[in-house]
Design a protein around this motif. Structure first.
Motif, PDB file in Angstrom:
ATOM      1  N   ASN A  26      49.065 -30.962 -39.777  1.00 46.64           N
ATOM      2  CA  ASN A  26      49.655 -30.774 -38.592  1.00 46.64           C
ATOM      3  C   ASN A  26      49.091 -29.246 -38.116  1.00 46.64           C
ATOM      4  N   PHE A  27      49.198 -29.079 -36.855  1.00 47.25           N
ATOM      5  CA  PHE A  27      48.702 -27.594 -36.293  1.00 47.25           C
ATOM      6  C   PHE A  27      49.573 -27.266 -34.911  1.00 47.25           C
ATOM      7  N   THR A  28      49.765 -26.182 -34.713  1.00 52.84           N
ATOM      8  CA  THR A  28      50.359 -25.944 -33.294  1.00 52.84           C
ATOM      9  C   THR A  28      49.521 -25.081 -32.388  1.00 52.84           C
ATOM     10  N   LEU A  39      50.980 -31.637 -33.727  1.00 49.30           N
ATOM     11  CA  LEU A  39      50.330 -32.962 -33.945  1.00 49.30           C
ATOM     12  C   LEU A  39      51.446 -34.124 -34.208  1.00 49.30           C
ATOM     13  N   ASN A  40      52.573 -33.413 -34.514  1.00 46.32           N
ATOM     14  CA  ASN A  40      53.765 -34.433 -34.693  1.00 46.32           C
ATOM     15  C   ASN A  40      54.464 -34.796 -33.255  1.00 46.32           C
ATOM     16  N   LEU A 105      44.411 -28.465 -24.473  1.00 47.77           N
ATOM     17  CA  LEU A 105      45.221 -27.506 -25.438  1.00 47.77           C
ATOM     18  C   LEU A 105      44.358 -26.451 -25.782  1.00 47.77           C
ATOM     19  N   SER A 106      45.082 -25.110 -26.107  1.00 53.68           N
ATOM     20  CA  SER A 106      44.584 -23.993 -26.446  1.00 53.68           C
ATOM     21  C   SER A 106      44.619 -23.320 -27.741  1.00 53.68           C
ATOM     22  N   ASP A 107      43.656 -23.429 -28.534  1.00 56.18           N
ATOM     23  CA  ASP A 107      43.764 -22.673 -30.056  1.00 56.18           C
ATOM     24  C   ASP A 107      43.592 -21.213 -30.163  1.00 56.18           C
ATOM     25  N   HIS A 108      43.690 -20.566 -28.895  1.00 53.95           N
ATOM     26  CA  HIS A 108      43.252 -19.183 -28.723  1.00 53.95           C
ATOM     27  C   HIS A 108      44.322 -18.244 -29.582  1.00 53.95           C
ATOM     28  N   GLU A 112      44.713 -22.024 -35.379  1.00 46.37           N
ATOM     29  CA  GLU A 112      45.439 -22.729 -36.433  1.00 46.37           C
ATOM     30  C   GLU A 112      44.756 -23.978 -36.548  1.00 46.37           C
ATOM     31  N   LEU A 113      44.509 -24.675 -35.719  1.00 43.48           N
ATOM     32  CA  LEU A 113      43.740 -25.890 -35.692  1.00 43.48           C
ATOM     33  C   LEU A 113      42.283 -25.624 -36.259  1.00 43.48           C
TER      34      LEU A 113
END
Length: 166
Positions: A26-28, A39-40, A105-108, A112-113
């Motif tokens: 899972n990641f936010t 992911l949920n 989606l942004s992981d900036h 985490e992802l």
């Protein structure tokens, strides 16, 4: 770890490399309206997760447009394109390119992802180009870490993997 280059120079990928058969971590990340997404939020759907360095580059732009087109032909599938681009830049890019069938989606914020999927390029703090297909039970069924970041992924293999996942 996957061996990846950027413009033919080797780069270091941080985090844990994912393998087929693994439970998808899972990641936010952040949506374009700055809400946290994980992911949920896509439970029960097949997911194609496409990580790219930046939507504002040629290959990333073409890849995202191609997956947007493919998404309109797939049922119970959610395509996620994740980059380190700011959500505002993603919103602008999507509006300018008519992207409506997938989520950017942004992981900036936390990368985490990037760390959980082993796609964070240490030297650039960008995500490498990779594809993950995750079935409706969150099991990883297909992976492609593209060996040269400036190359396209294998679209046909990725789409076929999505069609085979349940």
């Amino acid at each position: 770890m996957a061996k990846v280059t950027f413009q033919q120079d080797p780069v270091t990928l941080l985090g844990q490399e994912i393998k087929e058969g693994d439970q998808a971590p899972n990641f936010t990340v952040l949506s374009n309206d700055l809400k946290e997404v994980n992911l949920n939020d896509y439970k029960g759907k097949v997911k194609l997760i496409s990580t790219v360095p930046s939507l504002d580059t040629g290959v990333c732009s073409e890849e995202t447009k191609r997956f947007n087109e493919e998404a309109s032909k797939l049922e119970n599938v959610q395509i996620l394109t994740i980059s380190m681009d700011l959500p505002f830049a993603q919103t602008r890019w999507c509006a300018a390119n008519g992207i409506k069938n997938l989520d950017t989606l942004s992981d900036h914020r936390d990368a985490e992802l990037g760390e959980k999927y082993g796609v964070l390029i240490k030297e650039l703090r960008l995500l490498t180009r990779a594809i993950f297909v995750v079935d409706s039970n969150d099991k990883v069924t297909y992976i492609e870490y593209v060996d040269e970041v400036t190359n396209h992924p294998d679209y046909e293999k990725a789409i076929n993997a999505v069609k085979q996942a349940k």
